[in-house]
Design a protein around this motif. Structure first.
Motif, short mmCIF file in Angstrom:
data_model
loop_
_atom_site.label_atom_id
_atom_site.label_comp_id
_atom_site.label_asym_id
_atom_site.label_seq_id
_atom_site.Cartn_x
_atom_site.Cartn_y
_atom_site.Cartn_z
N LEU A 1 12.54 17.55 8.13
CA LEU A 1 13.94 17.16 8.19
C LEU A 1 14.21 15.95 7.30
O LEU A 1 15.23 15.90 6.60
N ALA A 2 13.29 15.00 7.30
CA ALA A 2 13.46 13.81 6.46
C ALA A 2 13.58 14.20 4.99
O ALA A 2 14.44 13.70 4.26
N GLU A 3 12.73 15.11 4.55
CA GLU A 3 12.82 15.56 3.15
C GLU A 3 14.14 16.28 2.90
O GLU A 3 14.79 16.08 1.88
N ARG A 4 14.55 17.09 3.84
CA ARG A 4 15.78 17.87 3.70
C ARG A 4 17.01 17.00 3.57
O ARG A 4 17.91 17.28 2.76
N ILE A 5 17.09 15.90 4.34
CA ILE A 5 18.31 15.07 4.35
C ILE A 5 18.18 13.79 3.54
O ILE A 5 19.11 12.98 3.49
N GLY A 6 17.01 13.57 2.93
CA GLY A 6 16.82 12.38 2.12
C GLY A 6 16.57 11.12 2.92
O GLY A 6 16.92 10.02 2.48
N ALA A 7 15.95 11.25 4.09
CA ALA A 7 15.58 10.09 4.90
C ALA A 7 14.17 9.64 4.53
O ALA A 7 13.30 10.47 4.25
N GLU A 8 13.94 8.34 4.56
CA GLU A 8 12.61 7.81 4.30
C GLU A 8 11.97 7.21 5.54
O GLU A 8 10.84 6.72 5.48
#
Length: 230
Positions: free
Chosen positions: A113-120
């Motif tokens: 999900l982090a990769e999908r929404i651009g979260a680090e």
């Protein structure tokens, strides 16, 4: 300037709710992730939804998969939940409530999900002090997963992202966690910790999770707001 996004693993329990509140206080845009994995205490999903609404998260996803097909835990198999263990028993060994590789699975979904929404940032309410000895709540495990995460995704390999597994509670006592949450305005009546709730909806009071929670509230000098068996 847009707020930085964080994926928060939100089980519905005291720890994950507090970690989510801390992330909100730090200014993150919260994207909560909850799991229906065939757990005995599915009541925690109701709690997760209430906490997500209370905190005003940007999104809340529930991912479903069935770890009962693997079993091997009192939470996912026909195995009795241990009750009335003393503090020494709780502090030593890995209990039968450990679910094989569960947190690795959870963090992997969080990474996706982090990769999908651009979260680090992936926020995970793991704790090494007042906990039941689970191997996937230790700091060395967290850092190893973080290292792997930064080798595993397109965004990281292309240099567009650097994943951090944020474990704000890792060295906090349960009492300190309770105090921190209350200082942030968290309503602990919305949370759920019991592994084996009674048919009438009350927490059992005797499982390890109930005992650790009650110990934390007692040490903090605060009454736990949820209903327990007498």
């Amino acid at each position: 300037m847009a707020a930085k996004r964080a994926v928060v693993l939100l089980s519905g329990g005291l720890d994950s709710a507090t970690a989510a509140a801390m992330a909100r206080q730090q200014g993150f845009e919260i994207h909560a992730l909850t799991f229906r994995y065939g757990q005995r205490h599915e009541r925690e999903l109701e709690a997760a939804a209430k906490i997500a609404a209370f905190l005003g998260v940007a999104s809340h996803r529930v991912v479903e998969f069935d770890l009962r097909s693997i079993g091997g835990s009192a939470l996912t198999d026909n195995i009795e939940v241990p009750k009335s263990r003393n503090a020494e028993e709780i502090a030593h060994g890995i209990p039968i409530t450990y679910v094989p590789a569960r947190n690795t699975i959870f963090l992997s979904f969080g990474l996706a999900l982090a990769e999908r929404i651009g979260a680090e940032e992936i926020v995970f309410g793991a704790n090494e002090l007042d906990y039941s000895g689970y191997p996937d709540c230790r700091k060395e495990y967290i850092r190893a997963f973080e290292k792997m995460a930064n080798l595993a995704t397109q965004a990281c390999v292309e240099g567009r992202s650097r994943i951090r597994i944020n474990v704000p509670l890792i060295h906090m006592s349960k009492a300190a966690i309770v105090k921190q949450g209350l200082a942030l305005g968290l309503d602990y009546s919305l949370t759920w910790s019991c592994y084996d709730p009674l048919p009438d909806g009350r927490a059992c009071r005797l499982c390890d999770s109930c005992q650790l929670r009650l110990k934390g509230f007692s040490a903090a000098g605060i009454t736990d707001p949820i209903a327990y068996a007498s």
